[in-house]
Design a protein around this motif. Structure first.
Motif, PDB file in Angstrom:
ATOM      1  N   ARG A  88       4.599  10.586  -2.380  1.00 47.61           N
ATOM      2  CA  ARG A  88       3.880   9.302  -2.396  1.00 47.61           C
ATOM      3  C   ARG A  88       4.936   8.216  -2.285  1.00 47.61           C
ATOM      4  NH1 ARG A  88      -0.806   8.606  -6.589  1.00 47.61           N
ATOM      5  NH2 ARG A  88      -1.548  10.227  -5.161  1.00 47.61           N
ATOM      6  N   LYS A 109       1.587   5.265   0.600  1.00 45.51           N
ATOM      7  CA  LYS A 109       1.221   6.217   1.632  1.00 45.51           C
ATOM      8  C   LYS A 109       1.612   7.623   1.186  1.00 45.51           C
ATOM      9  CE  LYS A 109       1.253   3.336   5.776  1.00 45.51           C
ATOM     10  NZ  LYS A 109       1.674   3.271   7.201  1.00 45.51           N
ATOM     11  N   THR A 110       1.011   8.596   1.858  1.00 41.09           N
ATOM     12  CA  THR A 110       1.327   9.993   1.610  1.00 41.09           C
ATOM     13  C   THR A 110       2.208  10.509   2.742  1.00 41.09           C
ATOM     14  OG1 THR A 110      -0.720  10.401   0.396  1.00 41.09           O
ATOM     15  CG2 THR A 110       0.394  12.305   1.314  1.00 41.09           C
ATOM     16  N   CYS A 130       2.529  11.008   8.005  1.00 48.74           N
ATOM     17  CA  CYS A 130       2.590   9.867   7.091  1.00 48.74           C
ATOM     18  C   CYS A 130       1.302   9.067   7.261  1.00 48.74           C
ATOM     19  CB  CYS A 130       3.804   8.996   7.394  1.00 48.74           C
ATOM     20  SG  CYS A 130       4.025   7.609   6.262  1.00 48.74           S
ATOM     21  N   GLY A 131       0.526   8.924   6.210  1.00 49.05           N
ATOM     22  CA  GLY A 131      -0.749   8.214   6.314  1.00 49.05           C
ATOM     23  C   GLY A 131      -1.206   7.698   4.970  1.00 49.05           C
ATOM     24  N   ARG A 132      -2.389   7.096   4.967  1.00 50.76           N
ATOM     25  CA  ARG A 132      -2.939   6.536   3.737  1.00 50.76           C
ATOM     26  C   ARG A 132      -3.312   7.641   2.763  1.00 50.76           C
ATOM     27  NH1 ARG A 132      -7.090   1.647   5.545  1.00 50.76           N
ATOM     28  NH2 ARG A 132      -5.518   0.329   6.555  1.00 50.76           N
ATOM     29  N   LYS A 166       7.142  -1.834   7.248  1.00 49.15           N
ATOM     30  CA  LYS A 166       6.187  -1.039   8.022  1.00 49.15           C
ATOM     31  C   LYS A 166       6.631  -0.863   9.470  1.00 49.15           C
ATOM     32  CE  LYS A 166       2.117  -2.299   5.296  1.00 49.15           C
ATOM     33  NZ  LYS A 166       0.774  -2.913   5.326  1.00 49.15           N
ATOM     34  N   GLN A 184       0.820  -1.204   0.000  1.00 47.65           N
ATOM     35  CA  GLN A 184       0.000   0.000   0.000  1.00 47.65           C
ATOM     36  C   GLN A 184       0.859   1.261   0.000  1.00 47.65           C
ATOM     37  OE1 GLN A 184      -2.397   0.680   3.505  1.00 47.65           O
ATOM     38  NE2 GLN A 184      -4.072   1.449   2.257  1.00 47.65           N
TER      39      GLN A 184
END
Length: 229
Positions: free
Chosen positions: A192, A146-147, A219-221, A198, A144
């Motif tokens: 991105r 992340k931003t 830092c998140g989805r 993780k 996945q």
């Protein structure tokens, strides 16, 4: 045996030009049952909303009713096509999985509306089994993204400021946006990224904080940018 399953039609259904109560109720029960199965399949390992799941469960019986009412009538068929065209322009674009689920439910509704109940059941079983298998083996899945948002003072050159940290802690990264804030005294960088591990996210953020003067880092989805279908 399979040939008879796909070519047989319920006595007195649309294909025969009549509208008996017994066959109609049987088709409705099959449509409701298969619609519920489709909704449950869509819920497996997927994010969903209650309204969309209920819509999937009821879509086969709705399509079945349309097929029964049209029943070979050209004028009614054109009117239904126009009505569905209007509905299309009132709908928000959906994801590929949502569109596939809608076509799945519509195909089942078409089969039950024409009286091919055996074909509808076989279709749901085969497609449902394939869907569960693909979800279980993780077909097409990837790590996945992340931003990452970093605030830096205006006197720092952001071009290669975090390049070594990004190469160390991420598999891939891309600078998406640069903007100024606080009357131009600060820069906000948006990346991105795909993390290598993780478990080292905090270590990565701490390293970035040491580099940007302990200013804000997040830092998140990636935020969803589309409306619900």
């Amino acid at each position: 045996m399979l040939d008879s399953l796909f070519t047989s039609v319920l006595p007195g259904t649309v294909a025969e030009g009549t509208f008996p109560t017994g066959s109609f109720m049987l088709c409705m029960l099959f449509s409701l049952g298969l619609g519920l199965v489709i909704a449950l399949l869509y819920m497996f390992r997927n994010t969903y909303s209650k309204s969309f799941v209920v819509t999937l469960a009821l879509l086969p019986i709705s399509v079945q009713m349309v097929i029964l009412l049209v029943n070979g009538n050209l004028g009614a068929g054109v009117a239904v096509m126009g009505a569905f065209s209007l509905v299309r322009f009132r709908s928000a674009p959906g994801s590929a999985r949502e569109i596939c689920a809608i076509f799945f439910a519509m195909a089942v509704g078409l089969a039950t509306g024409m009286g091919y109940l055996g074909a509808a059941v076989v279709f749901v079983v085969v497609v449902g089994a394939a869907s569960l298998l693909y979800a279980a083996v993780g077909l097409g899945e990837q790590k996945q993204a992340k931003t990452l948002k970093i605030t830096i003072p205006e006197d720092l050159d952001y071009t290669d400021l975090f390049a070594d940290l990004l190469a160390q802690y991420t598999q891939k990264w891309e600078l998406i946006e640069v903007r100024t804030s606080n009357m131009g005294s600060l820069y906000r960088l948006e990346y991105r990224i795909v993390l290598r591990d993780k478990g080292k996210e905090k270590e990565f953020i701490d390293a970035v904080r040491c580099r940007n003067g302990n200013l804000e880092v997040s830092c998140g989805r990636i935020a969803a940018q589309r409306e619900e279908l």
